[in-house]
Design an enzyme around this catalytic site. Structure first.
Site, PDB file in Angstrom:
ATOM      1  N   HIS B 319       0.859  -1.180   0.000  1.00 15.60           N
ATOM      2  CA  HIS B 319       0.000   0.000   0.000  1.00 15.60           C
ATOM      3  C   HIS B 319       0.896   1.230   0.000  1.00 15.60           C
ATOM      4  CE1 HIS B 319      -2.943   2.964   1.183  1.00 15.60           C
ATOM      5  NE2 HIS B 319      -3.908   2.068   1.137  1.00 15.60           N
ATOM      6  N   ARG B 339      -5.895  10.048  -0.738  1.00 18.40           N
ATOM      7  CA  ARG B 339      -5.482  10.409  -2.099  1.00 18.40           C
ATOM      8  C   ARG B 339      -6.702  10.515  -3.005  1.00 18.40           C
ATOM      9  NH1 ARG B 339      -2.559   6.084  -3.922  1.00 18.40           N
ATOM     10  NH2 ARG B 339      -2.863   5.024  -1.944  1.00 18.40           N
TER      11      ARG B 339
END
Ligand SMILES: Cc1cc2nc3c(=O)[nH]c(=O)nc-3n(C[C@H](O)[C@H](O)[C@H](O)COP(=O)(O)OP(=O)(O)OC[C@H]3O[C@@H](n4cnc5c(N)ncnc54)[C@H](O)[C@@H]3O)c2cc1C
Ligand code: SF4
Ligand code: SF4
Lengths: 210, 539
Positions: B319, B339
């Site tokens: 990740h 994000r």
């Protein structure tokens, strides 16, 4: 810095959590641990006393940082022996939601406002206020108090009236959601799928992106 | 692996001067960055499996050591041990296990759930960003299907992807029926719509969420439902260390270690369902991990030894945004929703270097490239990139209180004011892309054995999209639970033994592999407890 966990004297590095310090000192760990650092599973419950502090607090050992002179003891997990069973029946009469609260949690009206639950809560929820709101029938507000509950059961252990506040809170959250949340887009999509109007072609071409 | 970066103070100055930095996409094709920097593409630290159904396949050495190991038990351990009977035994009560247990019990099966830690102490409770399901009018099952297959580099099984995607909306209804709440927004006509975020590498916002603690919201309700179900018995601190088989190699039960009474116990069942989750705590490639303490690949080891085939065992998800500083919090996750909402990644020069919502493997590889080439940021010996949360907050002032509540808490623990200072992040070992080969009902190649959840493979191919893991575990958990209950309906009592171990042992000897290396690992390397220690407690 020097700390003590379950009677063992440990030298902890600056910034480490209690569980981190326990492991770094070479002690075995097979329980009192779960998510290990996110503070969301409620497995690593500890009783903590800081240097110069009379009162002990209950905290989560995977997020509490080591401090010089701190003493901690793991609290075993115990399943509450007074279960509050219920079944979320989708056909249940939602006009009677308030009545169901005391039906499933008959002890709740006996709250003696001692704040034991608030003091026990390691994530600082206003548990007592949640219980009071539930008894008053302010169900959505009560459910909201438990939004961040990690189900560590410390309030259940602390409550002298066996109210099981966190289970009450979860019951409210679950009941209000299951009885009232009906998103229109979800309903429409389910309808399409169940009528066979939306299917998947597994052979359709799928291009890999460059 | 990483060369030192630009000192944090300089990097923050550069960030501040440019924030919000203008977009800059990769200057080379994504495939090249993956080949050069994604850990899956590096031969270093891998080996070729020599025994079992996947002999000849590449596999990270840390995992191969466990897969190619001897059992923790032998006939002497189980001789004379009392056998408990049940219809379905579920190994590992995370999200997949609870979904399977509830579904099987609702079909009338007697279900036993065995947990290494406690019910719900799992990767599921930690999930943050959300779950995918194609509910929006502009979305479709086909589109969800295509996004999933594409993100997995076309390596996933199309039938499995279709099964999962098809179940999506029904899984959300099931969760709501169980009392799991989701974020909503009002539509133009005042109708209630599900709030949706966007996952990296997908074509339409499809992430349904409960703030950024979706996993906690799901796990709380599933756990309570399991605990209150009259047809389900739950046992905590009771890891499974071996499977039981009959002379035909059919799986007929499990060997359990009761860590409370320090005893070995046997469970006989008509159907065994492995839902033991992932392998993050193996620290593949020496990466830090976002996973819970019990993510040690136990299910892979058990199924493989019993003869099941694995797929994509060499493919893991790193990740992009694990915390990189301070050292005590390295690896802790910051959700991709950050994000997705617009948080930027910048290097030590204050520059962006990749489209932040590109597929996860591409973003992670691009970050590793910055780290390898000395453009990353260094602080107290830790190396990472900067996640520009302050610019996001400037743009969406309510985001930390409304949506990214877990991020705000983590920043507070790191001693960082996320409205003023960027967070330092780096790729963290997050998810096992591959796993045990299953069909649409969770059946493995071993009769009597089903798998669901992160332990199973073949769905996400070689890269998983955010939100598809939670859907996967619930879709296949329910499917496997239904199939296992159906199979258990026969109620035939089969003999239990360790028949599969004879052939396995022979295989190890023939391949010249050591017989004193035992698995499953049960507890992670830092636990100060080996599997042999666990067994010694019982002898
Ligand atoms: C921090 C974090 C954030 C995430 N965020 C998201 C997200 O936003 N969206 C998304 O889709 N996915 C997300 N994921 C991935 C997703 O949460 C997991 O892939 C998924 O929850 C796995 O579910 P599971 O039931 O298969 O395994 P788990 O939930 O891990 O459950 C497995 C259980 O089995 C137990 N077990 C293991 N070995 C044994 C044994 N030998 N005997 C008995 N029990 C055993 C484990 O202790 C555990 O309780 C996230 C993962 C992490 C770690
Ligand atoms: S409300 Fe109770 S169970 Fe929930 S976190 Fe607080 S003390 Fe723990
Ligand atoms: S501990 Fe129990 S009695 Fe005391 S305030 Fe909380 S709910 Fe009421």
């Amino acid at each position: 810095m020097r700390i003590e966990i379950d009677g063992r004297k440990i030298t902890a590095a600056d910034g480490t959590t209690l569980l981190g310090a326990w492991l770094a000192a070479g002690h075995p760990l097979v329980d009192h641990v779960g998510c290990m650092g996110q503070g969301v599973c409620g497995a690593c419950r500890v009783l903590v006393r800081r240097a110069g502090q009379d009162e002990a607090t209950t905290e989560l050992a995977c997020v509490t940082r080591a401090e010089d002179g701190l003493q901690a003891a793991f609290l075993d997990d115990t399943t509450p022996h007074r279960a509050h069973p219920y079944h979320l029946d989708p056909t249940h009469d939602s006009w009677d939601a308030h009545g169901r609260v005391t039906e499933v949690f008959p002890e709740a009206p006996s709250c003696r406002h001692c704040d034991g639950c608030n003091n026990a809560c390691p994530v600082d929820l206003e548990v007592h206020e949640g219980v009071v709101a539930a008894v008053a029938g302010d169900l959505v507000a009560a459910a909201g108090r438990f939004e961040d509950c990690v189900m560590c059961d410390l309030c259940t252990t602390a409550c002298p009236e066996h109210i099981a506040p966190n289970h009450l809170g979860l019951f409210l959250r679950r009941m209000t959601t299951s009885l009232s949340l009906r998103p229109d887009d979800l309903l429409r999509r389910l309808h399409e799928i169940e009528r066979g109007h939306m299917t998947i072609d597994v052979h359709a071409s799928v291009e890999e992106r460059g | 692996m990483t060369s030192a970066g630009i000192p944090y103070e300089h990097a923050v100055e550069a960030w501040r001067a440019a924030a919000p930095a203008p977009p800059r996409s990769l200057d080379v094709p994504a495939a090249d960055v993956l080949a050069a920097h994604h850990p899956d593409h590096q031969a270093h630290g891998t080996t070729t499996l020599r025994v079992g159904a996947n002999a000849g396949d590449r596999c990270p050495s840390v995992l191969a050591d466990l897969l190619e190991s001897a059992s923790l038990v032998d006939d002497v351990d189980i001789a004379g041990t009392a056998v408990a009977d049940t219809d379905v035994v579920v190994v590992g009560g995370g999200g997949a296990g609870c979904a399977a247990a509830l579904t099987a019990a609702d079909q009338g099966a007697r279900v036993l759930v065995l947990n290494k830690l406690r019910l719900g102490d799992s990767n599921t409770v930690m999930a943050e960003g959300g779950i995918q399901a194609a509910v929006a009018p502009e979305d479709s099952l086909q589109r969800h299907f295509a996004d999933t297959v594409r993100a997995g580099h076309l390596a996933g099984s199309r039938d499995l992807v279709a099964a999962m995607v098809h179940d999506g909306p029904d899984v959300i209804r099931w969760l709501i029926q169980l009392g799991v709440t989701f974020d909503t927004v009002a539509g133009d006509a005042g109708e209630v719509l599900m709030a949706r975020g966007r996952a990296g590498g997908t074509t339409v916002p499809r992430i349904l969420s409960c703030r950024d603690h979706t996993g906690l919201e799901i796990m709380r309700s599933l756990r309570e439902a399991v605990a209150l179900h009259p047809g389900i018995v739950v046992r905590d601190h009771a890891p499974v260390v071996e499977l039981l088989t009959d002379t035909h190699g059919r799986c007929t039960g499990a060997v359990v270690v009761d860590l409370v009474s320090n005893a070995v116990q046997l469970v006989r069942a008509n159907a065994v369902l492995l839902t033991t989750g992932g392998a993050g705590r193996l620290y593949v490639g020496s990466f830090p991990s976002s996973n819970h303490y019990g993510a040690t690949a136990d299910g892979l080891v058990l199924a493989y030894r019993a003869g099941a085939r694995l797929v994509d065992v060499d493919s893991f998800q790193y990740h992009p945004t694990g915390l990189a500083w301070p050292s005590a919090l390295v690896g802790q996750l910051i959700t991709e929703a950050a994000r997705g909402a617009g948080a930027l990644l910048v290097n030590g020069h204050g520059e962006r270097f990749v489209d932040e919502v590109a597929p996860r493997d591409v973003v992670a590889a691009a970050m590793l490239r910055e780290m390898a080439d000395g453009r990353a940021v260094e602080r107290d010996g830790q190396v990472g990139l900067l996640l520009d949360v302050p610019s996001l907050v400037a743009d969406q002032p309510e985001i930390l209180t409304d949506r990214l509540v877990t991020l705000a808490k983590l920043a507070a623990r790191a001693g960082v004011d996320p409205t003023a200072e960027p967070l330092m992040v780096r790729p963290t070992l997050h998810y096992q892309n591959g796993g045990v080969v299953i069909d649409e009902h969770g059946a493995t190649g071993v009769a009597g054995l089903w798998c669901a959840g992160e332990v199973a493979g073949g769905i996400h191919g070689r890269n998983r999209v955010m939100g598809n893991a939670l859907l996967d575990i619930l879709a296949f958990g329910r499917r496997a639970g239904r199939a296992a209950a159906h199979a258990a309906g026969e109620r035939i009592r089969r003999p239990v033994g360790l028949h599969h171990l004879q052939q396995w042992q022979r295989g190890l000897v023939d391949a010249g592999l050591p017989l004193d290396r035992r698995a499953p690992l049960l507890f992670p390397p830092e636990s100060n407890v080996t599997p042999d220690d666990v067994m010694a407690r019982c002898r």
